[in-house]
Design a protein around this motif. Structure first.
Motif, PDB file in Angstrom:
ATOM      1  N   VAL A   2       0.873  -1.170   0.000  1.00 18.36           N
ATOM      2  CA  VAL A   2       0.000   0.000   0.000  1.00 18.36           C
ATOM      3  C   VAL A   2       0.909   1.219   0.000  1.00 18.36           C
ATOM      4  CG1 VAL A   2      -1.720   1.291   1.326  1.00 18.36           C
ATOM      5  CG2 VAL A   2      -1.824  -1.214   1.259  1.00 18.36           C
ATOM      6  N   ARG A   3       0.683   2.116  -0.958  1.00 19.45           N
ATOM      7  CA  ARG A   3       1.477   3.341  -1.058  1.00 19.45           C
ATOM      8  C   ARG A   3       0.564   4.556  -0.943  1.00 19.45           C
ATOM      9  NH1 ARG A   3       3.472   0.041  -5.120  1.00 19.45           N
ATOM     10  NH2 ARG A   3       5.579  -0.722  -4.688  1.00 19.45           N
ATOM     11  N   PRO A   4       0.686   5.318   0.142  1.00 16.85           N
ATOM     12  CA  PRO A   4      -0.081   6.565   0.247  1.00 16.85           C
ATOM     13  C   PRO A   4       0.383   7.550  -0.825  1.00 16.85           C
ATOM     14  CG  PRO A   4       0.764   5.877   2.393  1.00 16.85           C
ATOM     15  CD  PRO A   4       1.428   5.020   1.355  1.00 16.85           C
ATOM     16  N   THR A   5      -0.542   8.301  -1.379  1.00 21.73           N
ATOM     17  CA  THR A   5      -0.209   9.221  -2.468  1.00 21.73           C
ATOM     18  C   THR A   5      -0.418  10.683  -2.110  1.00 21.73           C
ATOM     19  OG1 THR A   5      -2.441   9.092  -3.362  1.00 21.73           O
ATOM     20  CG2 THR A   5      -0.825   7.489  -4.207  1.00 21.73           C
ATOM     21  N   THR A   6      -0.964  10.972  -0.930  1.00 21.69           N
ATOM     22  CA  THR A   6      -1.351  12.345  -0.618  1.00 21.69           C
ATOM     23  C   THR A   6      -0.199  13.221  -0.144  1.00 21.69           C
ATOM     24  OG1 THR A   6      -1.894  11.827   1.671  1.00 21.69           O
ATOM     25  CG2 THR A   6      -3.680  11.630   0.045  1.00 21.69           C
ATOM     26  N   GLY A   7       0.823  12.622   0.450  1.00 18.55           N
ATOM     27  CA  GLY A   7       1.918  13.419   0.991  1.00 18.55           C
ATOM     28  C   GLY A   7       1.560  14.121   2.291  1.00 18.55           C
ATOM     29  N   GLN A   8       0.397  13.825   2.832  1.00 18.52           N
ATOM     30  CA  GLN A   8      -0.011  14.395   4.112  1.00 18.52           C
ATOM     31  C   GLN A   8       0.568  13.544   5.230  1.00 18.52           C
ATOM     32  OE1 GLN A   8      -4.387  15.059   2.292  1.00 18.52           O
ATOM     33  NE2 GLN A   8      -4.332  14.859   4.482  1.00 18.52           N
ATOM     34  N   TYR A   9       0.631  14.106   6.407  1.00 16.57           N
ATOM     35  CA  TYR A   9       1.023  13.336   7.583  1.00 16.57           C
ATOM     36  C   TYR A   9       0.485  14.031   8.819  1.00 16.57           C
ATOM     37  CZ  TYR A   9       4.647  16.853   8.035  1.00 16.57           C
ATOM     38  OH  TYR A   9       5.301  18.046   8.161  1.00 16.57           O
ATOM     39  N   VAL A  10       0.464  13.305   9.915  1.00 21.73           N
ATOM     40  CA  VAL A  10      -0.019  13.847  11.176  1.00 21.73           C
ATOM     41  C   VAL A  10       1.077  14.693  11.803  1.00 21.73           C
ATOM     42  CG1 VAL A  10      -0.745  13.262  13.526  1.00 21.73           C
ATOM     43  CG2 VAL A  10      -1.633  11.949  11.578  1.00 21.73           C
ATOM     44  N   SER A  11       0.761  15.927  12.131  1.00 22.75           N
ATOM     45  CA  SER A  11       1.688  16.805  12.831  1.00 22.75           C
ATOM     46  C   SER A  11       1.530  16.569  14.328  1.00 22.75           C
ATOM     47  CB  SER A  11       1.378  18.268  12.512  1.00 22.75           C
ATOM     48  OG  SER A  11       2.069  19.102  13.417  1.00 22.75           O
ATOM     49  N   PHE A  12       2.592  16.059  14.957  1.00 25.59           N
ATOM     50  CA  PHE A  12       2.520  15.780  16.386  1.00 25.59           C
ATOM     51  C   PHE A  12       2.314  17.057  17.192  1.00 25.59           C
ATOM     52  CE2 PHE A  12       3.408  11.570  15.371  1.00 25.59           C
ATOM     53  CZ  PHE A  12       3.308  10.790  16.508  1.00 25.59           C
ATOM     54  N   GLU A  13       2.838  18.168  16.713  1.00 23.88           N
ATOM     55  CA  GLU A  13       2.725  19.424  17.440  1.00 23.88           C
ATOM     56  C   GLU A  13       1.296  19.950  17.456  1.00 23.88           C
ATOM     57  OE1 GLU A  13       5.085  19.002  14.885  1.00 23.88           O
ATOM     58  OE2 GLU A  13       6.556  18.392  16.374  1.00 23.88           O
ATOM     59  N   SER A  14       0.578  19.809  16.352  1.00 27.58           N
ATOM     60  CA  SER A  14      -0.753  20.413  16.288  1.00 27.58           C
ATOM     61  C   SER A  14      -1.906  19.411  16.213  1.00 27.58           C
ATOM     62  CB  SER A  14      -0.833  21.359  15.083  1.00 27.58           C
ATOM     63  OG  SER A  14      -0.676  20.641  13.882  1.00 27.58           O
ATOM     64  N   GLN A  15      -1.656  18.177  15.828  1.00 30.18           N
ATOM     65  CA  GLN A  15      -2.759  17.244  15.629  1.00 30.18           C
ATOM     66  C   GLN A  15      -2.833  16.112  16.649  1.00 30.18           C
ATOM     67  OE1 GLN A  15      -1.855  16.843  11.198  1.00 30.18           O
ATOM     68  NE2 GLN A  15      -4.042  16.437  11.307  1.00 30.18           N
ATOM     69  N   VAL A  16      -1.837  15.945  17.476  1.00 29.87           N
ATOM     70  CA  VAL A  16      -1.897  14.919  18.511  1.00 29.87           C
ATOM     71  C   VAL A  16      -2.139  15.620  19.840  1.00 29.87           C
ATOM     72  CG1 VAL A  16      -0.655  13.100  19.737  1.00 29.87           C
ATOM     73  CG2 VAL A  16      -0.432  13.296  17.256  1.00 29.87           C
ATOM     74  N   VAL A  17      -3.264  15.278  20.438  1.00 30.74           N
ATOM     75  CA  VAL A  17      -3.611  15.860  21.731  1.00 30.74           C
ATOM     76  C   VAL A  17      -3.576  14.769  22.787  1.00 30.74           C
ATOM     77  CG1 VAL A  17      -4.972  17.751  20.773  1.00 30.74           C
ATOM     78  CG2 VAL A  17      -6.086  15.590  21.297  1.00 30.74           C
ATOM     79  N   THR A  18      -3.208  15.146  23.996  1.00 27.78           N
ATOM     80  CA  THR A  18      -3.182  14.191  25.096  1.00 27.78           C
ATOM     81  C   THR A  18      -4.231  14.575  26.118  1.00 27.78           C
ATOM     82  OG1 THR A  18      -1.458  15.420  26.250  1.00 27.78           O
ATOM     83  CG2 THR A  18      -0.733  13.630  24.813  1.00 27.78           C
ATOM     84  N   ARG A  19      -4.780  13.552  26.748  1.00 27.83           N
ATOM     85  CA  ARG A  19      -5.742  13.747  27.819  1.00 27.83           C
ATOM     86  C   ARG A  19      -5.416  12.771  28.930  1.00 27.83           C
ATOM     87  NH1 ARG A  19      -9.933  13.121  23.591  1.00 27.83           N
ATOM     88  NH2 ARG A  19     -10.073  15.141  22.631  1.00 27.83           N
ATOM     89  N   ASP A  20      -5.502  13.244  30.149  1.00 29.42           N
ATOM     90  CA  ASP A  20      -5.333  12.360  31.298  1.00 29.42           C
ATOM     91  C   ASP A  20      -6.675  11.722  31.621  1.00 29.42           C
ATOM     92  OD1 ASP A  20      -2.633  12.965  31.569  1.00 29.42           O
ATOM     93  OD2 ASP A  20      -3.035  14.686  32.861  1.00 29.42           O
ATOM     94  N   GLY A  21      -6.615  10.470  32.031  1.00 29.48           N
ATOM     95  CA  GLY A  21      -7.838   9.746  32.367  1.00 29.48           C
ATOM     96  C   GLY A  21      -7.553   8.269  32.480  1.00 29.48           C
ATOM     97  N   ASP A  22      -8.581   7.486  32.421  1.00 29.89           N
ATOM     98  CA  ASP A  22      -8.474   6.032  32.486  1.00 29.89           C
ATOM     99  C   ASP A  22      -8.866   5.488  31.114  1.00 29.89           C
ATOM    100  OD1 ASP A  22      -8.190   3.453  33.430  1.00 29.89           O
ATOM    101  OD2 ASP A  22     -10.180   3.400  34.357  1.00 29.89           O
ATOM    102  N   PHE A  23      -7.876   5.160  30.293  1.00 33.45           N
ATOM    103  CA  PHE A  23      -8.112   4.744  28.911  1.00 33.45           C
ATOM    104  C   PHE A  23      -7.525   3.362  28.642  1.00 33.45           C
ATOM    105  CE2 PHE A  23      -7.365   9.422  28.705  1.00 33.45           C
ATOM    106  CZ  PHE A  23      -8.615   9.815  28.280  1.00 33.45           C
ATOM    107  N   SER A  24      -7.953   2.770  27.545  1.00 35.17           N
ATOM    108  CA  SER A  24      -7.325   1.570  26.990  1.00 35.17           C
ATOM    109  C   SER A  24      -6.860   1.922  25.591  1.00 35.17           C
ATOM    110  CB  SER A  24      -8.320   0.412  26.905  1.00 35.17           C
ATOM    111  OG  SER A  24      -8.695  -0.009  28.197  1.00 35.17           O
TER     112      SER A  24
END
Length: 121
Positions: free
Chosen positions: A62-84
């Motif tokens: 599988v080859r992605p063609t969009t050239g997009q990617y997730v920006s850790f600085e702006s698109q990854v959010v963290t939350r404290d809690g009880d998660f799996s």
């Protein structure tokens, strides 16, 4: 079904944001399984992404063609809690969530699984 909750649309969005130049089909399916474990939906996600030109599939790759990617600085959010972790099932006190540009969110993931899902590891 509301498009923001549609697993096919969320899976296609995830595929559009893979950082990898190419993945094996097994690696792509492993990541799609963070959205759904239904094999019919997995196939629909792959078929829809290919039809829209988001990925190319050839010889088990599988080859992605969009050239997009997730920006850790702006698109990854963290939350404290009880998660799996949505990928490995481990218990988490801090969850990492991917917030895509269309306001869809995927997670929670642990710190190493978020890197795996996005193609950083």
């Amino acid at each position: 079904m509301d498009e923001t909750n549609d697993p096919v649309e969320l899976g296609v969005t995830l595929l559009a944001n893979f950082e990898d130049a190419e993945l094996s089909m097994a690696e792509a399916v492993d990541r799609i399984e963070t959205v759904t474990t239904d094999p019919h939906l997995t196939r629909e996600i792959l078929d829809t992404a290919e039809r829209r030109g988001i990925i190319e599939r050839e010889a088990g790759l599988v080859r992605p063609t969009t050239g997009q990617y997730v920006s850790f600085e702006s698109q990854v959010v963290t939350r404290d809690g009880d998660f799996s972790c949505q990928r490995c099932g481990a218990g988490l006190s801090t969850g990492h969530f991917i917030r895509f540009e269309d306001d869809r969110e995927l997670g929670p993931f642990g710190s190493s699984c978020i890197r795996k899902v996005t193609g950083r590891d």
